[in-house]
Write an enzyme that holds these catalytic residues in place. Sequence first.
Site, mmCIF file in Angstrom:
data_model
loop_
_atom_site.group_PDB
_atom_site.id
_atom_site.type_symbol
_atom_site.label_atom_id
_atom_site.label_comp_id
_atom_site.label_asym_id
_atom_site.label_seq_id
_atom_site.Cartn_x
_atom_site.Cartn_y
_atom_site.Cartn_z
ATOM 1 N N ASP A 1 0.835 -1.198 0.000
ATOM 2 C CA ASP A 1 0.000 0.000 0.000
ATOM 3 C C ASP A 1 0.877 1.258 0.000
ATOM 4 O OD1 ASP A 1 -2.391 1.376 0.022
ATOM 5 O OD2 ASP A 1 -3.223 0.266 1.721
ATOM 6 N N TRP B 1 -3.308 3.559 -5.620
ATOM 7 C CA TRP B 1 -4.643 4.104 -5.951
ATOM 8 C C TRP B 1 -4.589 4.962 -7.223
ATOM 9 C CZ3 TRP B 1 -2.569 6.747 -1.345
ATOM 10 C CH2 TRP B 1 -2.420 5.877 -0.269
ATOM 11 N N GLY B 2 -3.660 4.638 -8.114
ATOM 12 C CA GLY B 2 -3.560 5.391 -9.369
ATOM 13 C C GLY B 2 -2.652 6.613 -9.277
ATOM 14 N N ASP C 1 -10.223 3.624 -3.646
ATOM 15 C CA ASP C 1 -10.783 2.392 -3.073
ATOM 16 C C ASP C 1 -12.221 2.186 -3.545
ATOM 17 O OD1 ASP C 1 -8.451 2.165 -1.678
ATOM 18 O OD2 ASP C 1 -9.380 2.070 0.299
#
Length: 570
Positions: free
Chosen positions: A163, A197-198, A218
């Site tokens: 993450d 997340w891009g 998300d």
Amino acid sequence: MTTQTVRTTLLFGAILMLAAICYLPTQFNSPAARARDDGVARTPPMGWNSWNRFGCNVSEKLIKNTADSMVASGMRDVGYQYVVIDDCWQVSRDPQGTIVADPRRFPSGMAALADYIHARGLKFGLYTDAGSRTCQGRPGSLGHEWQDAATYAAWGVDYVKVDWCYNAGLDAARQYALFRDALAATGRPIALSICTWGTQNPWDWGDDAGHLWRTTRDITDRWPILLQIIRENAVRAYAGGPGGWNDPDMLEVGNGGMTTVEYRTHFSMWAMMAAPLITGNDLTRMSSATRDILLNHEVIAVDQDSRGTPALIVHDDNNLQVWSRPLEDPSTRAVALFNPTDKSAAITVRWSDIGLAPGDALVRDLWAHADRGVVADSFTATVEPHGTIMLKITAQSYVAATLPDPVVPPAPPAEAPVANPNVRYPYLSDLTPTFADSALGPIELNLSNGEGGAGDGHPITLGDTRYAKGLGVHAPADIRYDLGGACTDFAADIGLDAEVGQHGAAVFQVWADGALIYDSGVLHGGMTPVPVYLNIPGVHELRLVVAPVDWATNYAHADWAGARVACSVE
Ligand code: GLA
């Protein structure tokens, strides 16, 4: 022990140490192969992850029950494999810096849990964060990348999701490449899931560092968010393929926030987009509706098709959409008739929109598990609000025509560079590509893209200038050449062909050996053509990409006008 034995032992010890010292730096310094090429995740990963349904409430019991259910429900047998624990399994680091799993929630430890999962023919995944802490505030991997990779490998981990919280302004491409190298050094094949997340455009570098990359925010279990994610992921279609996948996030099927029709759309679109199928529901209690979706082997087969080409929207009429995905069998397409609107509507797929020869084709409905017969030229069905009909369409007489035969080469244009006897200046339209894909129609040589069969375009025209040579494509498109390292320059004029007027938009990119060396930004129909001139010394793979700008790709007739390279004469 005799003096002789002691001497020999010491000697051998010294040799071993020396060998270890010599070996370590080479092992740790040699960069690992591009993740896309390391043999892992040749098809989109399938499995389950704890986050969407259970959040921080993870435990050994949950994971074991989930693994058992994955087997008992038949999910393993249709391809689901990875059982992944997301955030909150970790509590601290020990004095040596080794990551510590929560001893209350995982009393047997991670190695034992991995054994349990492996014994059921499944694979084991864990979550960490590239920054100092995970999104839930647990210890992150920053500064411990190599140590954590070694720990995971020793435990028997097969998949790591990394993450991006608390990332302290790190360069994502470099940071994830560090993980790639650390994981590769363990010698264990481990899938690396990139989760920025891009942010920092992982579609540009993700396949170098990992095997899947999140393209969006998300997911939540709500229809408007699902639509937004489909829309944002769809435009990255060109980036996904065997070994490296766009990841629109994990599935919400079965979590209760959407209708069965919407969940069927969710699953269909993930399969069309060649997305990882990581379920996120409670596998121990599935309704039969949930089961029917997650275990639809015909839809899963589309997702897992070995060609690995994500679908494109080939027709969009007021949001009533036709998506098409070419499959390994060149006579076949997976097609989704997608109705995101609130009213029932008839949607038609025409063979000419999906690159199949006119005439008869067999239509199979992958949700009804029924053949709809052999029909000519097109197929129409009524699609319920928020629904998707998923089809497999197989042409009965397939004409292989991804690339047309070259048309008669016109005379060289007046602007040809002054010839240098040691250099040749071939037009790309005279070279054979190693890969060529255009959303509509084949790549046209020396013509604009006419959207249908080969040779149906017009002379390439940008603004008022006509070009005798060039490539005409329809976004999204991807053309690759092997230049063998012999060329030094690339030149082209780029833009949307004058035939689309003020319509359409696209982004042109040039890639050299996997690195992005040119990005045009958004070019609109009617804009002045943009001259592109690039140095490409020693480059082997030259890749010309045209990416769509928005949901619909209408009118994206993109020209690489006069595209040519300067190469040394052997
Ligand atoms: C981020 C990720 C999610 C999930 C949570 C866990 O939001 O994008 O997928 O892993 O963190 O904290």
